[in-house]
Design an enzyme around this catalytic site. Structure first.
Site, PDB file in Angstrom:
ATOM      1  CD  GLU A 323      -2.933  -1.181   2.288  1.00  0.00           C
ATOM      2  OE1 GLU A 323      -4.082  -1.577   2.053  1.00  0.00           O
ATOM      3  OE2 GLU A 323      -2.567  -0.780   3.415  1.00  0.00           O
ATOM      4  CG  ASP A 397      -7.737  -5.436   4.797  1.00  0.00           C
ATOM      5  OD1 ASP A 397      -7.186  -5.607   5.901  1.00  0.00           O
ATOM      6  OD2 ASP A 397      -7.973  -4.306   4.336  1.00  0.00           O
ATOM      7  CD  GLU A 425      -9.982  -1.425   8.183  1.00  0.00           C
ATOM      8  OE1 GLU A 425      -9.710  -0.937   7.077  1.00  0.00           O
ATOM      9  OE2 GLU A 425      -9.168  -2.109   8.847  1.00  0.00           O
TER      10      GLU A 425
END
Length: 735
Positions: A323, A397, A425
């Site tokens: 990332e 993820d 998240e």
């Protein structure tokens, strides 16, 4: 008084009566509040409130005096915790003595620190440094209870276990317990930034006040350490994996050292996330090439500086070539080259490198979930002995549901540490009641089949499958500056269950939930059972109203709040929901069989065959591995489309049931916490309905199919759901 005119006697008399009445009401409230007194959640599961009189009386007959040394910081912490806990639970201060002079002595220590324990000649060889023994014995002719370990930290863990027995109303008359951690490194990863923000944090700002450190060591830091020690966590990575290189400057290292001083008595080592390019950014070098002698020398010098300040420093966590983060591949080197360079600097001091396997590049045509395996599998056996590869539980993820990561079992010569997300998240942030114990247990109990049946992920994690002594589990923390630490009371359960499963990955998520409920709320079975049932079903409810039947990554871009299955606007294809669900007029799902990306081939053959077969694959992974026609006939007899709508609706209905359950329990909980949970369940229901309706509206716009009979259409048009925008979502950081 200044300038106030005197009032008449009658007025003063009336005012006095009113004040007296208010005082009497307040006194009556205090006397009658009992277990329902107002609480703000700060005490977490360490609520040492007085037990019911009969129960406390029974315990008091078995615990009449405390015999405990206080010559080391950990001994002081242990004695303090027992005095605090027993005094609160039993309703009276416990006397401290030097010897057992009557029945009911609680004797704690090691054979070195306690002559009484040494005299018992206990066999504690199997306990290691952190294990403990709790046993009912006879000392000097008196009945006593001992909490013993080979090291002070084991005794501290035993003390918390003993308090847990009382908190959960367990008998203590005839004890013979011994326990030890199955995993060596049990670490919280804080994604906290130096400016006080927290990436994916939903409980307020960072608890680390870098501005006031090192001079001000807030009492909250000690309470944080107590909470972690109570569940066996022994490490904390203080800063975000998207690391600011300033953390390695001497100014910040002095601040880190202050936190390490607070944590040390509780057996907690500090770790730091480091930026791979730090030799350039804070070291003044022109390169960060891990094979460059100057770079290696810089890391050695930096490690020496750290250990001079923090002798028990744990080591580094590294996110590299992921990332946009810099890494060894920038210089044509491998992940092993990068990890080993840092490991060489730490090795003389006993430190470790936790190197994250969460990597992927934007390569057209490459299935994102395959890339971590493709990069790391060839490096098996090439990492230094003090390197652990930190692998997420699933290959994507932290989604509501993923199959286990195929790296588990595929790298027998490499030490793997499992990374779980505690902060939610992708599971509703702080306001959705989603207990993650079932998710963690599902991942740990998955059978990799790499050494035959029974080669579970848990056996990879605890080292027993491949004979590794250096093992670990890491959890991305959900802790912030909110008074209740985690943004809601029920979010505390996820911190708790992570610690308990990191201690022993084979424990039961349900049993842990029951422990937590009893310690946090009440021992009344009429309360405990329905709440535990609610918790145990909550994760499946969230999967249903968000990503049923193997769907994943349907959330809004960047902020990850709410559904956006239509989004194709990301800067890279594999950040968009359409990349993952691949819905078209013919069907839905990502083909990862041999006719598609062949991601199934990364699993052991028996697992690969199951996942590749439409006849064998569990429904929960169907659309993860297969692109299936909308009219595909499911095991239930329904078409895939009907089944999808039903799952979305069942998720919403489950939240409604959670609301009904909680409403029926009002009298068991203090009003402050009751109202917060009730309010958050209302938010959860609203957002579950939003998830259901937005996803159904979008998929229906693609397939043109009617809803199954009896199922309500979305409340709004697809255009409405697409128009929603969120610019103030908490926890989002652009790094």
């Amino acid at each position: 008084m200044g300038g106030t005119a005197p009032r008449g006697d009658a007025t003063r008399w009336t005012t006095g009566l009113r004040l007296l009445a208010v005082g009497l009401l307040l006194l009556a409230a205090c006397l009658c509040a009992g277990h329902a007194r107002a609480e703000d959640g700060y005490d977490l599961w360490l609520r040492y409130h007085p037990l019911p009189a009969a129960q406390a009386g029974t315990y008091r007959s078995h615990v009449t005096q405390l015999i405990a040394g206080a010559t080391t910081p950990t001994q002081v912490a242990t004695r303090s915790e027992l005095l605090r806990g027993l005094g609160g639970l039993l309703g009276q201060a416990l006397p401290v003595a030097d010897t057992a002079s009557r029945d009911g002595a609680l004797i704690i220590g090691t054979p070195v620190s306690s002559p009484l324990i040494a005299g018992l000649h206990l066999d504690m060889r199997a306990l290691g440094r952190e294990g403990y023994l709790i046993r009912s014995v006879v000392v000097n002719g008196h009945a006593a209870t001992i909490i013993a370990g080979n090291d002070d930290i084991g005794v501290l863990y035993g003390a918390f276990r003993f308090l847990r027995l009382l908190q959960t109303a367990q008998p203590i008359a005839r004890l013979d317990l011994r326990d030890w951690p199955r995993v060596k490194l049990r670490v919280l990863d804080h994604w906290d930034n130096l400016n006080g923000s927290v990436e994916r944090g939903y409980a307020g700002a960072s608890i680390w006040d870098w501005w006031k450190l090192p001079d001000w060591r807030a009492p909250r830091y000690t309470d944080y350490a107590r909470a972690n020690a109570s569940i066996g966590i022994n490490g904390a990575v203080l800063n975000n994996v998207n690391a600011d290189p300033l953390i390695l400057t001497h100014k910040y290292l002095e601040k880190v050292a202050a936190l390490a001083d607070v944590f040390r008595p509780y057996g907690i080592r500090v770790y730091l996330s480091v930026r791979f390019s730090a030799p350039i950014e804070v070291g003044g070098l022109k390169t960060a090439d891990p094979l460059d002698p100057q770079v290696r020398r810089w890391w050695r010098t930096k490690a020496d500086e750290i250990y001079k300040l923090i002798p028990d420093f744990g080591g580094f966590l590294v996110k590299a070539n992921s990332e946009g983060q810099p890494g060894p591949q920038d210089y044509g080197r491998t992940h092993a080259d990068g990890a080993n360079a840092l490991a060489a600097a730490l090795a003389p001091h006993g430190g470790v490198v936790m190197w994250r396997a969460f990597v992927y590049a934007n390569k057209p045509g490459t299935d994102r979930i395959k890339q971590s395996y493709n990069e790391f599998k060839p490096l098996d056996g090439k990492f230094a002995a003090n390197v652990l590869l930190q692998v997420k539980n699933g290959p994507l993820d932290f989604q509501p549901r993923e199959p286990f990561n195929p790296l588990f079992g595929a790298m027998p010569k490499t030490r793997l540490i499992m990374e779980l997300q505690i902060t939610k998240e992708y599971l509703g942030f702080a306001t959705h009641l989603v207990y993650l114990g079932p998710l963690y247990q599902e991942a740990l109990s998955a059978d990799t089949m790499t050494r035959g049946k029974g080669s579970t992920v848990a056996k990879v994690v605890d080292g027993t499958l491949d004979g590794h002594a250096l093992t670990g589990m890491a959890g991305v923390a959900n802790i912030g500056a909110d008074r209740d630490w985690c943004g809601s009371v029920f979010n505390q359960a996820n911190w708790y269950v992570f610690g308990r499963l990191a201690w022993n990955p084979t424990l039961s998520a349900r049993a842990i939930a029951e422990e937590w409920v009893r310690m946090t709320f009440s021992n009344d079975d009429a309360f405990v059972k329905p709440v535990v049932d609610m918790m145990m079903g909550s994760r499946e409810a969230a999967v249903n109203y968000m990503t049923p039947l193997g769907l994943a990554h349907l959330m809004g871009h960047g902020h990850h709040y709410g559904p956006e299955p239509w989004d194709a606007s990301g800067p890279r294809a594999d950040w968009t929901p359409v990349y993952f669900h691949r819905a078209d007029y013919a069907g839905i799902g990502f083909d990862r069989t041999a006719t598609g990306s062949d991601a199934v081939a990364q699993y052991a053959p028996p697992v690969a065959r199951e996942f590749a077969s439409l006849q064998q694959i569990p429904d929960k992974y169907l659309l993860w591995f297969h692109h299936v026609p909308w009219d595909y006939r499911m095991r239930s007899g329904h078409t895939l489309w009907d089944e999808l709508v039903m799952h979305y609706t069942h998720g919403v209905d489950a939240v409604k049931q959670m609301q009904r359950t909680w409403s029926s329990l009002k009298g068991y909980v203090d009003d402050e916490r009751y109202r917060q949970v009730a309010a958050f369940l209302a938010i959860q229901l609203h957002e579950a309905q939003w998830w259901r309706d937005a996803c159904i509206a979008y998929f229906q716009s693609i397939n043109g199919l009617p809803l199954p009979v009896g199922y309500a259409p979305p409340a709004h048009s697809l255009k409405y759901y697409k128009s929603l925008s969120f610019k103030d979502v908490p926890g989002y950081s652009s790094w």
